[in-house]
Design a protein around this motif. Structure first.
Motif, PDB file in Angstrom:
ATOM      1  N   GLN A 269     -10.559 -31.670  16.400  1.00  0.00           N
ATOM      2  CA  GLN A 269      -9.756 -31.460  15.146  1.00  0.00           C
ATOM      3  C   GLN A 269      -9.224 -30.273  15.002  1.00  0.00           C
ATOM      4  N   VAL A 270      -7.791 -30.126  14.539  1.00  0.00           N
ATOM      5  CA  VAL A 270      -7.368 -28.741  14.355  1.00  0.00           C
ATOM      6  C   VAL A 270      -7.876 -28.230  13.167  1.00  0.00           C
ATOM      7  N   GLN A 271      -8.209 -26.827  13.140  1.00  0.00           N
ATOM      8  CA  GLN A 271      -8.596 -26.150  11.855  1.00  0.00           C
ATOM      9  C   GLN A 271      -7.539 -24.874  11.757  1.00  0.00           C
ATOM     10  N   LEU A 272      -7.798 -24.514  10.375  1.00  0.00           N
ATOM     11  CA  LEU A 272      -7.046 -23.069  10.378  1.00  0.00           C
ATOM     12  C   LEU A 272      -8.097 -22.120   9.943  1.00  0.00           C
ATOM     13  N   VAL A 273      -7.978 -20.892  10.658  1.00  0.00           N
ATOM     14  CA  VAL A 273      -9.096 -20.130  10.564  1.00  0.00           C
ATOM     15  C   VAL A 273      -8.385 -18.834   9.921  1.00  0.00           C
ATOM     16  N   GLU A 274      -9.156 -18.298   8.861  1.00  0.00           N
ATOM     17  CA  GLU A 274      -8.878 -17.233   7.884  1.00  0.00           C
ATOM     18  C   GLU A 274      -9.503 -16.111   8.292  1.00  0.00           C
ATOM     19  N   SER A 275      -8.916 -14.960   8.329  1.00  0.00           N
ATOM     20  CA  SER A 275      -9.950 -13.601   8.236  1.00  0.00           C
ATOM     21  C   SER A 275      -9.170 -12.372   7.271  1.00  0.00           C
ATOM     22  N   GLY A 276     -10.081 -11.520   7.040  1.00  0.00           N
ATOM     23  CA  GLY A 276      -9.325 -10.318   6.546  1.00  0.00           C
ATOM     24  C   GLY A 276      -9.827 -10.226   4.787  1.00  0.00           C
TER      25      GLY A 276
ATOM     26  N   SER B  23      -6.374 -23.315  15.250  1.00  0.00           N
ATOM     27  CA  SER B  23      -7.274 -23.392  16.244  1.00  0.00           C
ATOM     28  C   SER B  23      -6.681 -23.963  17.411  1.00  0.00           C
ATOM     29  N   ARG B  24      -5.596 -24.682  17.440  1.00  0.00           N
ATOM     30  CA  ARG B  24      -4.548 -25.090  18.527  1.00  0.00           C
ATOM     31  C   ARG B  24      -3.523 -25.460  18.004  1.00  0.00           C
ATOM     32  N   ASN B  25      -2.337 -25.440  18.559  1.00  0.00           N
ATOM     33  CA  ASN B  25      -0.849 -25.508  18.130  1.00  0.00           C
ATOM     34  C   ASN B  25      -0.605 -27.004  17.558  1.00  0.00           C
ATOM     35  N   ILE B  26       0.182 -26.688  16.417  1.00  0.00           N
ATOM     36  CA  ILE B  26       0.620 -27.835  15.840  1.00  0.00           C
ATOM     37  C   ILE B  26       2.352 -27.769  15.858  1.00  0.00           C
ATOM     38  N   PHE B  27       2.943 -28.605  16.713  1.00  0.00           N
ATOM     39  CA  PHE B  27       4.278 -28.437  16.851  1.00  0.00           C
ATOM     40  C   PHE B  27       5.162 -28.694  15.914  1.00  0.00           C
ATOM     41  N   SER B  28       4.563 -29.491  14.731  1.00  0.00           N
ATOM     42  CA  SER B  28       5.477 -30.153  13.809  1.00  0.00           C
ATOM     43  C   SER B  28       5.354 -29.399  12.473  1.00  0.00           C
ATOM     44  N   MET B  29       4.534 -28.291  12.451  1.00  0.00           N
ATOM     45  CA  MET B  29       4.123 -27.593  11.238  1.00  0.00           C
ATOM     46  C   MET B  29       5.410 -27.028  10.487  1.00  0.00           C
ATOM     47  N   ASN B  30       5.817 -27.195   9.165  1.00  0.00           N
ATOM     48  CA  ASN B  30       6.974 -26.749   8.535  1.00  0.00           C
ATOM     49  C   ASN B  30       6.667 -25.837   7.593  1.00  0.00           C
ATOM     50  N   VAL B  31       5.606 -25.751   7.111  1.00  0.00           N
ATOM     51  CA  VAL B  31       5.155 -24.870   5.970  1.00  0.00           C
ATOM     52  C   VAL B  31       3.877 -24.285   6.030  1.00  0.00           C
ATOM     53  N   MET B  32       3.735 -22.968   5.762  1.00  0.00           N
ATOM     54  CA  MET B  32       2.336 -22.510   5.770  1.00  0.00           C
ATOM     55  C   MET B  32       2.223 -21.630   4.523  1.00  0.00           C
ATOM     56  N   GLY B  33       0.966 -21.464   4.105  1.00  0.00           N
ATOM     57  CA  GLY B  33       0.736 -20.509   2.959  1.00  0.00           C
ATOM     58  C   GLY B  33      -0.788 -20.232   2.561  1.00  0.00           C
TER      59      GLY B  33
ATOM     60  N   ARG C 237       1.439 -27.629   6.202  1.00  0.00           N
ATOM     61  CA  ARG C 237       1.913 -28.928   6.071  1.00  0.00           C
ATOM     62  C   ARG C 237       2.665 -29.221   7.446  1.00  0.00           C
ATOM     63  N   ASN C 238       2.702 -30.524   7.976  1.00  0.00           N
ATOM     64  CA  ASN C 238       3.592 -30.667   9.067  1.00  0.00           C
ATOM     65  C   ASN C 238       4.704 -31.575   8.434  1.00  0.00           C
ATOM     66  N   ASP C 239       5.349 -32.064   9.419  1.00  0.00           N
ATOM     67  CA  ASP C 239       6.796 -32.985   9.273  1.00  0.00           C
ATOM     68  C   ASP C 239       6.505 -34.301   8.599  1.00  0.00           C
TER      69      ASP C 239
ATOM     70  N   TYR D  43      -3.191 -29.132   6.191  1.00  0.00           N
ATOM     71  CA  TYR D  43      -4.401 -28.488   6.993  1.00  0.00           C
ATOM     72  C   TYR D  43      -4.982 -27.415   6.054  1.00  0.00           C
ATOM     73  N   TRP D  44      -6.248 -27.309   6.031  1.00  0.00           N
ATOM     74  CA  TRP D  44      -6.761 -26.254   5.342  1.00  0.00           C
ATOM     75  C   TRP D  44      -7.885 -25.289   6.058  1.00  0.00           C
ATOM     76  N   GLY D  45      -7.760 -24.239   5.577  1.00  0.00           N
ATOM     77  CA  GLY D  45      -8.876 -23.410   6.139  1.00  0.00           C
ATOM     78  C   GLY D  45     -10.075 -23.399   5.385  1.00  0.00           C
ATOM     79  N   GLN D  46     -11.333 -22.808   5.811  1.00  0.00           N
ATOM     80  CA  GLN D  46     -12.667 -23.003   5.060  1.00  0.00           C
ATOM     81  C   GLN D  46     -12.553 -21.904   4.016  1.00  0.00           C
ATOM     82  N   GLY D  47     -11.872 -20.914   3.853  1.00  0.00           N
ATOM     83  CA  GLY D  47     -11.459 -20.212   2.723  1.00  0.00           C
ATOM     84  C   GLY D  47     -12.273 -18.572   3.137  1.00  0.00           C
ATOM     85  N   THR D  48     -11.704 -17.741   2.418  1.00  0.00           N
ATOM     86  CA  THR D  48     -12.113 -16.268   2.580  1.00  0.00           C
ATOM     87  C   THR D  48     -12.178 -15.730   1.210  1.00  0.00           C
ATOM     88  N   GLN D  49     -13.393 -15.087   1.094  1.00  0.00           N
ATOM     89  CA  GLN D  49     -13.600 -14.422  -0.198  1.00  0.00           C
ATOM     90  C   GLN D  49     -12.617 -12.770  -0.351  1.00  0.00           C
ATOM     91  N   VAL D  50     -12.218 -12.922  -1.496  1.00  0.00           N
ATOM     92  CA  VAL D  50     -11.317 -11.419  -1.934  1.00  0.00           C
ATOM     93  C   VAL D  50     -11.934 -11.223  -3.261  1.00  0.00           C
TER      94      VAL D  50
END
Length: 116
Positions: free
Chosen positions: A1-8, A25-35, A98-100, A105-112
């Protein structure tokens, strides 16, 4: 399963800066927006900023002029440079993509945490 991993994330004083990073965590070829979204205690999750595959950016009003989003959508990487941080920026920050096919896809979150 693909995951988004945050840091910082972390703790910073008001007026300081942090840089968030996100990668898949691995490439998603059809991603069209990230944020980035954020969620403060007792509040709904809200959009902070996003960037499209074409490079178009969009920011929430409270962060305009202070935060900068950048990244390489083709490589599934996105960054958020946060300057002039305020206590009201304190939240868990989530990376998303978000892909085409409108799959998200969502990450687990990072506290600020911004102290006054």
């Amino acid at each position: 399963q693909v995951q988004l991993v945050e840091s910082g994330g972390g703790l910073v004083q008001a007026g300081g800066s942090l840089r968030l990073s996100c990668a898949a965590s691995r490439n998603i070829f059809s991603m069209n927006v990230m944020g980035w979204y954020r969620q403060a205690p007792g509040s709904q999750r809200e959009l902070v900023a996003h960037i499209t595959r074409g490079g178009t950016t969009n920011y929430a009003e409270p962060v305009k002029g202070r935060f900068t989003i950048s990244g390489d959508i083709a490589k599934n990487m996105v960054y958020l440079q946060m300057n002039s941080l305020k206590p009201e920026d304190t939240a868990v920050y989530y990376c998303y993509g978000r892909n085409d096919y409108s799959y998200e896809y969502w990450g687990q979150g990072t506290q600020v945490t911004v102290s006054s």
